[in-house]
Design an enzyme around this catalytic site. Structure first.
Site, short mmCIF file in Angstrom:
data_model
loop_
_atom_site.label_atom_id
_atom_site.label_comp_id
_atom_site.label_asym_id
_atom_site.label_seq_id
_atom_site.Cartn_x
_atom_site.Cartn_y
_atom_site.Cartn_z
CG ASN A 7 38.66 34.21 49.95
OD1 ASN A 7 37.74 34.98 50.17
ND2 ASN A 7 39.92 34.56 50.10
NE ARG A 18 22.74 49.54 48.04
CZ ARG A 18 21.59 49.50 47.37
NH1 ARG A 18 20.48 49.20 47.97
NH2 ARG A 18 21.57 49.74 46.08
NE ARG A 49 40.23 46.53 50.18
CZ ARG A 49 41.17 46.49 49.24
NH1 ARG A 49 41.00 45.76 48.16
NH2 ARG A 49 42.27 47.19 49.38
CD GLU A 70 43.85 35.20 51.78
OE1 GLU A 70 43.90 36.36 51.38
OE2 GLU A 70 43.26 34.30 51.19
CB THR A 100 42.71 40.80 44.80
OG1 THR A 100 42.87 39.58 45.51
CG2 THR A 100 43.33 40.68 43.43
CB THR A 101 46.76 39.13 47.72
OG1 THR A 101 45.76 39.13 48.73
CG2 THR A 101 48.13 39.05 48.36
CG HIS A 190 45.63 35.52 43.50
ND1 HIS A 190 45.37 36.21 42.37
CD2 HIS A 190 45.52 36.40 44.52
CE1 HIS A 190 45.15 37.47 42.69
NE2 HIS A 190 45.22 37.61 43.98
N GLY A 191 42.98 33.65 41.60
CA GLY A 191 42.51 33.74 40.21
C GLY A 191 42.11 32.41 39.60
N GLY A 212 38.10 31.87 45.59
CA GLY A 212 37.04 32.76 46.03
C GLY A 212 36.21 33.34 44.91
N1 PXP Z 1 44.72 32.84 48.25
C1 PXP Z 1 45.17 34.05 48.67
C2 PXP Z 1 46.38 34.08 49.52
C3 PXP Z 1 44.49 35.23 48.34
O1 PXP Z 1 44.97 36.41 48.77
C4 PXP Z 1 43.31 35.14 47.58
C5 PXP Z 1 42.55 36.39 47.29
O2 PXP Z 1 41.93 36.85 48.45
C6 PXP Z 1 42.87 33.88 47.18
C7 PXP Z 1 43.61 32.74 47.50
C8 PXP Z 1 41.60 33.69 46.41
O3 PXP Z 1 41.72 34.32 45.17
P1 PXP Z 1 40.49 34.42 44.21
O4 PXP Z 1 39.44 35.23 44.90
O5 PXP Z 1 41.06 35.08 43.00
O6 PXP Z 1 40.02 33.00 43.95
#
Ligand code: PXP
Length: 236
Positions: A7, A18, A49, A70, A100-101, A190-191, A212
């Site tokens: 991501n 910037r 954003r 996404e 974040t989500t 996520h995370g 990400g």
């Molecule tokens: N999957 C989804 C659905 C998300 O919303 C996010 C955050 O944008 C990610 C994965 C990636 O999460 P992270 O940036 O914490 O790795």
């Protein structure tokens, strides 16, 4: 084992700080592809954003791997997504003020609406993933609304420690087993970072991890190619 989709939202976060053109989102995607990722994920948020509409159009033209968009299932963003035609969309809930989500989709509550949206994507040949908490009723509802894939929200797992983390991993495993039984594709994210990713990557049937922040953060010190390769080695 699982494949990696990176991501790159936070490359855009840095650019937007910037308001110019650097660092280039497209260049980062191509570098990640060169390092071996199997897909690129971007979140076109309603408040724009980080990722901008033009980024998604450019990625659509230039990527050689998969483009996973996404997005919140709002009429505006659904319209844009149908026009761009990513390979896959991942529907997420979205709140304006969140960093974040924060949680998974309420598939049960939104059954009727999601069924209609998913049908529109299928008519264009776009596969649909739903980002959900690892709860069995949400997995079942994802099947019922016609989703192809679920992405399990790993936020609770990554924020827990010790025995609590073991319990969260067990929840992820139970939701994964049900997804496989219902013939849903299985993703997670996520995370996730270099320390906590392996147990999730090893879950039976885990197909794709969307990662990400940890990769982009590591890229500052070692470069994006190396950061990606290190993660692929851990999960593959
Ligand atoms: N999957 C989804 C659905 C998300 O919303 C996010 C955050 O944008 C990610 C994965 C990636 O999460 P992270 O940036 O914490 O790795």
């Amino acid at each position: 084992m699982a494949i990696l989709c990176v991501n790159i939202d936070h490359v855009a976060t840095l650019r937007q700080a910037r308001g110019g053109t650097e660092p280039s989102v497209v260049e980062s995607a191509l570098a990640a592809e060169k390092a071996g990722v199997r897909g690129i994920t971007v979140h076109l948020r309603e408040d724009r954003r980080h990722i901008q509409d033009e980024d998604v159009y450019q990625l659509r033209r230039l990527l050689r791997t998969k483009l996973n968009l996404e997005m919140a299932a709002t009429p505006e963003i659904v319209g844009i997504a149908l026009k761009i035609g990513p390979d896959q969309v991942t529907l997420v809930p979205e709140k304006r003020k969140e960093l974040t989500t924060e949680g998974g989709l309420e598939v049960i509550r939104e059954k009727k609406y999601l069924t209609g949206v998913i049908k529109r994507f299928h008519e264009k040949g776009i596969s649909v993933s739903l980002f959900i908490d690892p709860e069995l009723p949400q997995v079942k509802a994802s099947r019922a609304v016609g989703a192809d894939i679920i992405e399990l929200h790993t936020g609770e797992y990554v924020n827990a420690a010790g025995s609590q983390q073991k319990r969260e991993l067990a929840r992820l495993k139970a939701a994964s087993a049900l997804a496989l039984k219902l013939e849903l594709g299985l993703n997670a994210g996520h995370g996730l970072n270099y320390e906590n990713v392996r147990p999730v990557a090893k879950i039976k049937g885990m197909n794709e991890l969307n990662i990400g922040h940890s990769i982009i953060a590591r890229a500052i010190f070692v470069g994006l190619g190396k950061a990606v390769k290190e993660m692929i080695k851990l999960i593959g």
